[in-house]
Design an enzyme around this catalytic site. Structure first.
Site, PDB file in Angstrom:
ATOM      1  N   ASP A  67       0.819  -1.215   0.000  1.00  0.00           N
ATOM      2  CA  ASP A  67       0.000   0.000   0.000  1.00  0.00           C
ATOM      3  C   ASP A  67       0.853   1.266   0.000  1.00  0.00           C
ATOM      4  OD1 ASP A  67       0.681  -0.846   2.672  1.00  0.00           O
ATOM      5  OD2 ASP A  67      -0.739   0.600   3.483  1.00  0.00           O
ATOM      6  N   HIS A  68       2.177   1.100  -0.018  1.00  0.00           N
ATOM      7  CA  HIS A  68       3.074   2.249  -0.074  1.00  0.00           C
ATOM      8  C   HIS A  68       3.923   2.279  -1.353  1.00  0.00           C
ATOM      9  CE1 HIS A  68       2.514   3.606   4.194  1.00  0.00           C
ATOM     10  NE2 HIS A  68       1.991   2.398   4.229  1.00  0.00           N
TER      11      HIS A  68
END
Length: 314
Positions: A67-68
């Site tokens: 998610d990064h």
């Protein structure tokens, strides 16, 4: 300087929040913007803003959770199609270079610009005449970094009425005075920079932290910061989940800001379990703190000017 939040969710995208990405807009300071993390669909979020990918100068990755970073390949490729020819540098933990290299080579993605990938350790990772960027490890379930961006002191204001009164001709001599150098006029008189300039102003300091539990390095990075951007995946009632998964509550984030004597707190990386109607309740849990606390939404933007943080109303 402005902070523009492109994604403020945790773990995976939801209808309200995309995955993590934060733009530090330095258009006035250096004609570019820097990106902190690049979650899935970050380039789609950029389409809804005035940001131009060709103006992207640096990307700082906090850690290698999807998610990064899952938005990186698409953004890197699209930057080539959008007239991005200037060099781009990516900073991040060990493993980021291998992941990007394999992804680009497997998809035969050819970039039209020089790409530099720097796998970082703790300490100063970038410095030039205007800025210093420092990184320190945080306490997450994988290696994760937080970053501090410090703008060096600004050149003092040149008091043009004083230079005119002293007979200083317009041109290169004024530039020397503004830069702190004394000059000698044609008639032999010496004009010192100090007598024709105002007080030197400090630049800004902003701490942008990755996923983390409450920890000492968060406080160290945030020390005296004008703005702290800290995750708040959970609230006070779900504190045990925060500890279990290596995350922070909004109360943890506020305590970091307080112990660091920082001026403003913006929290992001909000769990999808919290509905928009519950955000006021989260903020209420930190009402006793004597500094502003903001919960960032996707496309929230904040302006820093004259030592004051102001939300920009869209």
């Amino acid at each position: 300087m402005q902070l523009l939040f492109l994604g403020t969710g945790a773990g995976m995208p939801s209808k309200q929040r995309n995955t993590t990405a934060t733009a530090l807009k330095l258009l006035d300071e250096r004609g570019s913007f820097w990106l902190f993390d690049c979650g899935e669909a970050t380039q789609h979020q950029i389409l809804h803003t005035t940001l131009k990918p060709r103006k992207l100068e640096k990307i700082f990755i906090t850690h290698l959770h999807g998610d990064h970073i899952f938005g990186l390949p698409g953004l890197l490729g699209s930057r080539s199609f959008l007239s991005g020819e200037e060099p781009l540098t990516i900073y991040g933990p060990k493993g980021i270079k291998a992941w990007i290299d394999v992804t680009l080579s497997t998809t035969t993605t050819h970039l039209q610009y020089p790409l530099t990938i720097i796998e970082i350790d703790e300490g100063v990772i970038f410095e030039d005449d205007d800025f210093i960027v420092e990184a320190k490890t945080l306490e997450h379930v994988v290696l994760c970094y937080g970053y501090t961006v410090t703008q060096k002191p600004l050149l003092p204001e040149l008091l043009i009425e004083k230079t005119d009164a002293l007979g200083v001709p317009r041109g290169p001599l004024l530039k020397q005075l503004k830069e702190g150098r004394d000059i000698e006029l044609a008639d032999g008189r010496v004009v010192t920079s100090k007598e024709v300039t105002g007080e030197q102003k400090n630049g800004f300091k902003v701490a942008i932290l990755g996923d983390t539990k409450f920890c000492e390095n968060s406080i160290s990075l945030s020390q005296g910061a004008d703005i702290v951007v800290h995750e708040a995946t959970f609230d006070k009632e779900t504190a045990e989940l925060a500890r279990l998964y290596g995350h922070a509550t909004i109360l943890d984030a506020a305590n970091v800001c307080k112990q660091a004597n920082a001026k403003n707190l913006i929290v992001n990386h909000i769990s999808a379990r919290f509905l928009p109607s519950q955000i006021k309740e989260m903020v209420g849990q930190v009402a006793e703190f004597d500094f502003p606390v903001y919960v960032a939404e996707d496309f929230s933007e904040f302006n820093w000017s004259d030592d004051k943080l102001t939300p920009i109303i869209q």
